[in-house]
Write an enzyme that holds these catalytic residues in place. Sequence first.
Site, PDB file in Angstrom:
ATOM      1  N   GLY A  26      12.929  15.274 -22.731  1.00 55.89           N
ATOM      2  CA  GLY A  26      14.171  14.947 -22.032  1.00 55.89           C
ATOM      3  C   GLY A  26      13.969  13.818 -21.031  1.00 55.89           C
ATOM      4  CG  ASN A  67       9.373  21.211 -31.984  1.00 62.79           C
ATOM      5  OD1 ASN A  67       9.377  20.150 -32.592  1.00 62.79           O
ATOM      6  ND2 ASN A  67       8.715  21.402 -30.857  1.00 62.79           N
ATOM      7  CB  SER A  84       4.768  21.570 -26.977  1.00 63.03           C
ATOM      8  OG  SER A  84       4.900  21.979 -28.328  1.00 63.03           O
ATOM      9  CG  ASN A 134      -1.784  16.577 -30.920  1.00 63.63           C
ATOM     10  OD1 ASN A 134      -2.027  17.677 -30.409  1.00 63.63           O
ATOM     11  ND2 ASN A 134      -0.566  16.055 -30.941  1.00 63.63           N
ATOM     12  CE  LYS A 146       8.135  17.430 -34.170  1.00 60.09           C
ATOM     13  NZ  LYS A 146       8.339  16.453 -33.151  1.00 60.09           N
ATOM     14  N   GLY A 193      12.408  18.573 -19.616  1.00 62.56           N
ATOM     15  CA  GLY A 193      10.993  18.667 -20.010  1.00 62.56           C
ATOM     16  C   GLY A 193      10.481  17.280 -20.387  1.00 62.56           C
TER      17      GLY A 193
END
Lengths: 290, 290
Positions: free
Chosen positions: A12, A98, A243, A195, A177, A9
């Site tokens: 990665g 996450n 995401s 964001n 996080k 993804g």
Amino acid sequence: MNIGVVGGGAVGLLTASYLIEMGHKVTLYVRSETQAVHIREFGGSRDRKQFYVDEVRVSTNFKDEDFMMLCVKTIALEEVLSSIIEQAPNTPLLFLCNGMAHIRMMEELTQPVYAGVVEHGVLRTGIGSVVHRGVGRIRFAPVNELDQRFIQQLVGNEMKCFKFEQSEDYRSLLTEKLIVNATVNPLTALFKVKNGQLLNSPHLHQLARMVCEECCGILGVSMDSMWTYVQSVIRQTANNESSMLKDIRHERKTELDAITGYLCAEAAAKGFPSPINTFLYNAIKELELN
Amino acid sequence: MNIGVVGGGAVGLLTASYLIEMGHKVTLYVRSETQAVHIREFGGSRDRKQFYVDEVRVSTNFKDEDFMMLCVKTIALEEVLSSIIEQAPNTPLLFLCNGMAHIRMMEELTQPVYAGVVEHGVLRTGIGSVVHRGVGRIRFAPVNELDQRFIQQLVGNEMKCFKFEQSEDYRSLLTEKLIVNATVNPLTALFKVKNGQLLNSPHLHQLARMVCEECCGILGVSMDSMWTYVQSVIRQTANNESSMLKDIRHERKTELDAITGYLCAEAAAKGFPSPINTFLYNAIKELELN
């Protein structure tokens, strides 16, 4: 080092590309054979610049590495992890997932384990391509006291745009996080904004503050310093779509259960009220249905 | 009777058409000269059946009536009311406005005053046309003890689909309607769904319940009976889009301040927490901007 990057993804691919640039030998583990074939043939691309991965494998077929980074969603983690435990039981692992639902899994492992968080803004633009839209850090901390030599080699690399930083305490790292994700993801998905809009719009700004404040209450951390941190991450990733927004746009299941769902469950267990997170949980579940 | 219907929106047109059918002489007061000219020339239509209004005037130009119904938004109320006080100071008035912000205005008037709520589902389909999509009632109660003869003539009319019903207490009538609006309007506007979806989707159902519960807490009314009432109105208007959703779709200012804003202010004044309404207030304000 021989480094395995698990997950094809956005995170990665970004991570693999920079590790290659640092001179490491990278094996990229991806979910689908289609993606594997494509990246073997054409390489990957970051910011329209091609990079070549030393080896691409499907993430059911692991070999020993000096070090492995898990860049997969919590939803996919359990399956990937059971293959790793079987096929590469001694490889040190850095979890870049996450939420906090994977804490128990990490704590039960017998190989060296680190937990980390990714603060980069990154957009996947194709099967093997990403754009690095917000420069952040990867912060990590050891979960157990086993061999820590490997990860130390990553700290202090000279790249300005891809830094590894060690922290003391993985729980507070993941807590921070989690609160960032719980604040940014559902709101951006609900209002379909990037964001940065969470700080630019006065109404979304107030909503973000409310979410952050409730999360801090549930997890027992200080609102003042956390809100400063959350805002700094929002600024770093201002041009990024979260995401969760991407998942909603592409009609995929989101990580809501690992983030907002986790917080609601924590609140319920502590008898702490969580009206805002409960609202957002139901709101995003509703969007997932449509 | 000579009845004035003030407002050429969905509720005004619906009300005018039924009063004409009952045999009353109706003057319709509308905001724009354009709409007045159109309805004078072509009449109005309800469910594709034409009806003719005896007189159409612009709502700055009032004459004495036996009775007048105010079917305008709270936002427009103050202006309309000052013309009425000047030009028709003795006409008995029935207020059919949302929210509770107009209570003080009503209580200061010297003519006979009633407060009422509309439970019909109605869709405006053109400049003078409406579709009656959900059969409900108009419920009303006296605000002062002045002459109540006129409105009594409307009660017990034989229409099945357009009934007037008298209640005792105008405050509880408006409270009930306020909670219905506060539950239905922001959620349907936020999720862009018809009213019925609030009961059909399990997630929206839970959200509606949360909103209703918080409203009941703020206003000190029983959740059990109120939730039953709210659900019955949602069922009656299941195929309808709420006025707030329509306002958002047409990029108009909504009645948010008179509904959710009123509840937030009430909560603040009583020191009662209102996280859900505060969330919705900011959410709809954000939608109004875009």
